[in-house]
Design an enzyme around this catalytic site. Structure first.
Site: not given
Length: 363
Positions: A50, A52, A197
């Site tokens: 899923r 972002d 990230r």
């Protein structure tokens, strides 16, 4: 009813991520709408990752169930005629009705791209993070080396719940530079929320010289999100691929400074049994390790998990529960393939020197 698996690619720029939400259009929403129109029945896709808002994909995976008779391998061609240009189905095929994209063992690979030059390049702004400060590639590589293996990555994630398990395995983490584009490529068993990230943001700090590469190891040990670098912008991240396991690994080994264990899975298919040997484990990590690896074995098909703690007797309590599981001492060890375990792991088990425990209950 049949289940169809799709591999898809998309440019995440114009979408609020994968998952349905009231704040804006998502990849899942578009797929549900267009599949429902194509197949003339309500369709709800299940995605593997899923992603972002703003994150891209070249190899995400999703499944859906349908009663339509259209051949599964033709659905991708028909659906692509209806989808916007920034979403494409690369392939579609029929799979077993019980196949679930988030419940299978797989290797996920992401890339984070950093445009490292004095002036930004407009044509690359949607698919990379611009950094004008010169980054030292060798320092970034050195910092990345401390993150390979099985670790608690609590420092490198935004924890969404207190009960969330933060141990993951990173199989490879490479940092390469071609002209002015730096690519961080990471493959692992799975990733926590914002993990890639945050790793990218941390490695950039090492590349800038904000702290030495060795400090990445201290950040990992701290298990504190505040110690790591910033969360790098979403536009630099792309999900490259998801490679699903076609057969169980005979032995899984997890080893770092805090723990070392071996999980033998050879007998899962025929005897529904797995064997967990814990060589060593820090006291504060023991219960979590026992729960986590036992659950992994059960998810892989084991009905019984036999456990041996070689470091310290008495740590496995028979009067308590470990998540979904409880254990009882195994007085008869004839059903445990000691010789094969010793050959596979190099662990020696002198007669009577260690105790074995077996899962007694599953929730």
């Amino acid at each position: 009813m049949k289940r169809v698996r799709m591999v898809l690619a998309y440019d995440g720029t114009n979408y609020c991520g994968w998952q349905l939400q009231p704040n804006g259009i998502t990849i899942e929403e578009v797929l549900n709408q267009e599949l429902s129109r194509l197949l003339k029945e309500p369709i709800a896709v299940i995605g593997a990752s899923r992603t972002d808002s703003g994150v891209h994909a070249e190899g995400n995976v999703a499944v859906f169930d349908t009663e339509n008779r259209m051949p599964a391998d033709k659905i991708c061609f028909a659906l692509n005629q209806r989808l916007p240009e920034d979403i494409r189905i690369l392939s579609s095929e029929q799979v077993d009705c019980g196949w679930h994209p988030r419940k299978q063992n797989c290797v996920k690979t992401y890339e984070y791209r950093i445009l490292n030059r004095k002036i930004a390049m407009p044509t690359k702004r949607l698919y990379s993070h611009f950094c004008y400060f010169p980054l030292d590639i060798e320092k970034m590589r050195q910092g990345a080396s401390y993150l390979v293996g099985e670790h608690d990555f609590k420092s490198f994630c935004t924890v969404r719940g207190q009960a969330e398990e933060t141990v993951r395995t990173v199989y490879s983490l490479d940092v390469e530079k071609q002209e002015d584009m730096i690519t961080i490529r990471i493959s692992g068993s799975g990733f926590l929320y914002n993990m890639v990230r945050i790793i990218a943001g941390t490695l950039m700090k090492a590349g800038m010289g904000v702290y030495p590469p060795e400090h990445v190891k201290e950040i990992l040990r701290a298990r504190d999100r505040q110690k790591a670098g910033p969360t790098a912008p979403a536009r630099g991240l792309t999900l490259i691929s998801m490679e699903y396991e076609t057969e169980l690994k005979p032995v899984i080994t997890g080893e770092n400074e805090e723990w070392c264990y071996h999980l033998l899975q050879e007998d899962i298919q025929e005897q529904k049994a797995a064997y967990l040997i814990i060589d060593r484990c820090a006291r504060e990590d023991f219960d979590r390790l026992l729960m986590r690896v036992t659950h992994q074995a059960v998810r892989n098909g084991a009905r019984y998990v036999y456990v041996c703690d070689r470091e310290k007797a008495g740590r496995i309590g028979t009067d308590r529960s470990y998540g979904y599981y409880s254990f009882r001492e195994q007085t008869e060890t004839g059903e445990i393939p000691i010789i094969r375990i010793q050959e596979r792991t190099g662990c020696i088990f002198p007669d009577g020197a260690v105790s074995w425990y077996r899962t007694a209950a599953q929730g």
